[in-house]
Write an enzyme that holds these catalytic residues in place. Structure first.
Site, short mmCIF file in Angstrom:
data_model
loop_
_atom_site.label_atom_id
_atom_site.label_comp_id
_atom_site.label_asym_id
_atom_site.label_seq_id
_atom_site.Cartn_x
_atom_site.Cartn_y
_atom_site.Cartn_z
N GLY A 171 -15.54 -21.53 -56.68
CA GLY A 171 -15.57 -20.22 -56.80
C GLY A 171 -15.29 -18.80 -56.08
N GLY A 172 -16.17 -17.42 -55.53
CA GLY A 172 -14.58 -17.35 -54.81
C GLY A 172 -15.05 -16.52 -53.28
N GLY A 406 23.24 -14.67 -60.03
CA GLY A 406 22.01 -13.83 -58.94
C GLY A 406 20.45 -14.64 -57.90
N ALA A 407 21.55 -15.63 -57.83
CA ALA A 407 21.11 -16.72 -56.85
C ALA A 407 21.21 -17.33 -55.75
CB ALA A 407 20.72 -18.41 -57.24
C1 HXC Z 1 -27.83 -22.80 -50.75
C2 HXC Z 1 -27.04 -24.88 -51.22
C3 HXC Z 1 -26.41 -24.11 -51.95
C4 HXC Z 1 -26.04 -22.97 -51.55
C5 HXC Z 1 -25.50 -26.64 -51.65
N1 HXC Z 1 -27.02 -26.18 -50.79
N2 HXC Z 1 -24.96 -25.16 -52.25
N3 HXC Z 1 -27.83 -24.38 -50.19
N4 HXC Z 1 -27.05 -22.01 -50.65
N5 HXC Z 1 -24.45 -22.11 -52.72
C6 HXC Z 1 -27.88 -27.49 -50.30
C7 HXC Z 1 -28.52 -28.01 -51.14
O1 HXC Z 1 -29.12 -26.97 -51.65
C8 HXC Z 1 -28.51 -29.87 -50.56
O2 HXC Z 1 -30.01 -28.55 -49.59
C9 HXC Z 1 -27.49 -29.49 -49.26
O3 HXC Z 1 -26.76 -27.91 -49.86
C10 HXC Z 1 -26.80 -30.68 -50.02
O4 HXC Z 1 -26.15 -30.07 -51.10
P1 HXC Z 1 -26.39 -31.06 -52.25
O5 HXC Z 1 -25.79 -31.22 -53.67
O6 HXC Z 1 -26.78 -32.41 -51.63
O7 HXC Z 1 -24.44 -31.96 -51.49
P2 HXC Z 1 -23.58 -32.55 -52.60
O8 HXC Z 1 -24.20 -33.45 -53.57
O9 HXC Z 1 -22.32 -33.10 -51.90
O10 HXC Z 1 -23.58 -31.05 -53.79
C11 HXC Z 1 -22.36 -30.37 -52.96
C12 HXC Z 1 -22.22 -29.07 -53.39
C13 HXC Z 1 -23.79 -28.64 -54.46
C14 HXC Z 1 -21.10 -29.63 -55.43
C15 HXC Z 1 -21.70 -27.56 -53.59
O11 HXC Z 1 -24.54 -28.70 -53.68
C16 HXC Z 1 -23.72 -27.40 -54.78
O12 HXC Z 1 -22.67 -27.44 -56.40
N6 HXC Z 1 -23.35 -26.61 -54.79
C17 HXC Z 1 -23.54 -25.07 -55.62
C18 HXC Z 1 -22.45 -24.88 -55.73
C19 HXC Z 1 -22.04 -23.27 -56.00
O13 HXC Z 1 -22.55 -23.52 -57.86
N7 HXC Z 1 -21.96 -22.57 -55.11
C20 HXC Z 1 -22.54 -21.13 -55.89
C21 HXC Z 1 -20.82 -20.84 -55.63
S1 HXC Z 1 -20.26 -19.10 -56.12
P3 HXC Z 1 -30.78 -29.91 -48.88
O14 HXC Z 1 -31.49 -29.07 -48.56
O15 HXC Z 1 -31.28 -30.42 -50.31
O16 HXC Z 1 -30.20 -30.72 -48.22
C22 HXC Z 1 -20.15 -18.11 -54.88
C23 HXC Z 1 -19.66 -16.97 -55.26
C24 HXC Z 1 -18.67 -16.70 -53.67
O17 HXC Z 1 -19.46 -19.00 -53.88
C25 HXC Z 1 -18.48 -15.00 -54.25
C26 HXC Z 1 -17.46 -14.78 -53.09
C27 HXC Z 1 -16.98 -12.99 -53.95
#
Ligand code: HXC
Length: 516
Positions: A171-172, A406-407
């Site tokens: 994402g972001g 041009g290059a």
């Molecule tokens: C809070 C999170 C988290 C998040 C992971 N965790 N992402 N907690 N906020 N964004 C936590 C999980 O709950 C878990 O906690 C631990 O971190 C490890 O995650 P797992 O899922 O067990 O790990 P893994 O299987 O390796 O998968 C990793 C992952 C997955 C692919 C990154 O966690 C995931 O899909 N996370 C969400 C990604 C996402 O959509 N993020 C938001 C993106 S939008 P526990 O306690 O169980 O260990 C964004 C907007 C930014 O970022 C905008 C900027 C302008």
């Protein structure tokens, strides 16, 4: 409480902070083939030099049971230390703490070291391994990202900024690395994409794995988001350290000069035999570069992307330089959209950090065709003209063979404020290749002749005799000298020495408006 007890408490808290998400999550991190945030810090910095900042920071969120889920230091380790004995700042996201997700306080920690790095004029390395915005914190964590992007942007060109992607960035979150100067990724663990596979499938119907979508190789090869894709974290941090060695600490410094032990007057006989006399035959420009630079040590940047153009760092006479070159081995070294983007970005990177540019030219022109035209070769090609024209660092070029149209102009020509342009005797400087030129200029003469094929060949030879050499351009001063290829090294070193004191100021303005 006695002082001993206070110290014991401090040590206990410090150990707790160091433990991150705890042994189980550290084990899980290792099981994924990933190092921990602190192990990465240890690989980046000179041993024993890292000083941590903010190890006791905790998040303030109380929603979703978060009041009970607090970790000292939260999800990022920040601080400073020495890399190659030079001050460097870093953050390293800790995936063992809530998946390295970015909280409000994690962002504050990151922004603080960025501020310190800019105030003290020292580079900044971000190590990314994170599930993105801390979901429980809602809009706070989005603002947290925005603050990081702003810091990245404002300090762009102030201090070198390097991103190392060794986990998810989704994402972001991808945009902080994208704003920085160099992006490193490690194969198998570093992933970067705007939306993951599930979203892709539901929106476009495509089935793609996360590695295929945003792994290190795809980002280094196809999208060009990553400058380096490495096999292991160890190799990756070794290369980050090496790259930092070529860069100055900030825009206020010139790159360090070191004693490389290579004779500035070294003659290279091999340089006589790399460029084929047949003007369409490919050769490897990298061979020329490594024969010229100190000890053949060339750190190629963006090596897997737009392979028709080569960029990277080396030293000449001990002084760090940025090298740009057409690569006749790929697409005949033509300038296309990706090559223009890659080259323009590199010119600007070097220019902001006072690194002189040395350009090797063998270019048949811009890439023709509807694909390139429709996707904007005009707009992208313009970036390279803009970047070279605007750059105020010393600019030396060497035309090894073709420099057409041009290059030719784009490749550090004197008309774009190139300082010194050398040509080898094999150089051909013309508006276009002889075949194309004759087809246009002598169309009538050819079509009306009794033997068009023979007439065409005769005219091509005539054109070649006139323009397929460097002397017409040299007669007008567009080329400063035609040099013996064997002496290229000493010629360029002397030119760079002469240009050491170069001072040029661009006209006053808020900022230029590069065609993005
Ligand atoms: C809070 C999170 C988290 C998040 C992971 N965790 N992402 N907690 N906020 N964004 C936590 C999980 O709950 C878990 O906690 C631990 O971190 C490890 O995650 P797992 O899922 O067990 O790990 P893994 O299987 O390796 O998968 C990793 C992952 C997955 C692919 C990154 O966690 C995931 O899909 N996370 C969400 C990604 C996402 O959509 N993020 C938001 C993106 S939008 P526990 O306690 O169980 O260990 C964004 C907007 C930014 O970022 C905008 C900027 C302008």
């Amino acid at each position: 409480m006695e002082i001993e007890e206070k110290l014991a408490e401090l040590n206990k808290l410090r150990e707790e902070a160091k433990a991150g998400g705890g042994p189980k999550r550290i084990e899980a991190q290792h099981a994924k083939g990933k190092l921990t945030a602190r192990e990465r810090i240890a690989l980046l910095f000179d041993p024993g030099t890292f000083q941590e900042i903010d190890p006791f920071v905790i998040h303030r969120c109380t929603d979703f049971g978060m009041a009970e889920t607090r970790f000292l230091g939260d999800s990022v380790v920040t601080g400073y230390g020495k890399v190659n004995n030079r001050l460097t700042f870093a953050f390293s996201q800790d995936f063992t703490v809530l998946g390295g997700s970015l909280s409000e306080v994690a962002s504050q920690k990151i922004c603080q070291v960025m501020d310190l790095s800019a105030m003290n004029g020292a580079p900044f390395v971000g190590i990314l391994d994170s599930g993105g915005a801390r979901i429980q914190e809602g809009a706070d964590s989005l603002t947290a990202y925005g603050n990081i992007f702003t810091h990245n942007t404002l300090y762009s060109g102030t201090v070198p900024q390097i991103s190392v992607i060794v986990g998810p960035t989704a994402g972001g979150a991808v945009y902080s690395p994208a704003i920085t100067d160099f992006v490193f990724m490690v194969k198998g663990i570093g992933q970067s994409y705007i939306t993951g596979s599930e979203v892709v499938k539901s929106v476009t119907g495509e089935e793609v794995t996360l590695e295929e979508l945003g792994g290190a190789l795809v980002n280094a090869t196809k999208s060009g988001n990553a400058h380096f894709a490495l096999d292991s974290e160890e190799e990756c941090f070794r290369l980050v350290r090496k790259l930092l060695g070529f860069l100055p600490q900030s825009y206020k410094e010139t790159p360090s000069v070191i004693n490389t032990g290579d004779d500035p007057n070294r003659i290279s006989e091999e340089l006589l035999h790399i460029v084929p006399l047949e003007h369409t035959k490919p050769y490897n420009m990298r061979q020329i570069i490594t024969k010229v630079v100190d000890n053949g040590d060339f750190l190629e940047v963006h090596g897997r992307f737009a392979r028709n153009f080569v960029v990277g760092f080396a030293r000449l006479g001990g002084r760090s330089i940025g090298i740009l070159a057409n690569q006749p081995m790929h697409l005949a070294g033509v300038l296309d959209i990706d090559a223009s983007d890659k080259a323009a970005r590199f010119v600007r990177t070097c220019d902001c950090f006072n690194i002189p540019l040395v350009t090797f030219v063998d270019v048949p022109g811009y890439m023709p065709g509807t694909d390139q035209e429709f996707r904007g070769i005009i707009r992208h090609g313009a970036k390279l003209l803009f970047a070279y024209s605007e750059a105020t660092v010393p600019k030396v070029s060497i035309i090894t063979r073709k420099a057409y149209g041009g290059a030719y102009v784009a490749m550090s020509s004197k008309s774009l404020r190139g300082d010194i342009c050398y040509a080898w005797p094999t150089a051909e400087i013309a508006v276009m290749g002889p075949e194309g030129a004759v087809n246009i200029v002598f169309r009538n003469e050819i079509s009306k002749s009794e033997n068009p094929a023979e007439t065409r060949q005769r005219l091509i030879q005539g054109y070649r005799d006139k323009f397929a050499n460097p002397y017409v351009a040299a007669a007008r001063g567009y080329i400063d000298d035609v040099i013996d290829p064997r002496t290229t090294r000493s010629k360029v070193i002397r030119a760079l020495e002469m240009l050491q004191g170069k001072e040029v100021k661009n006209p006053p303005k808020k900022h230029g408006n590069i065609p993005l």
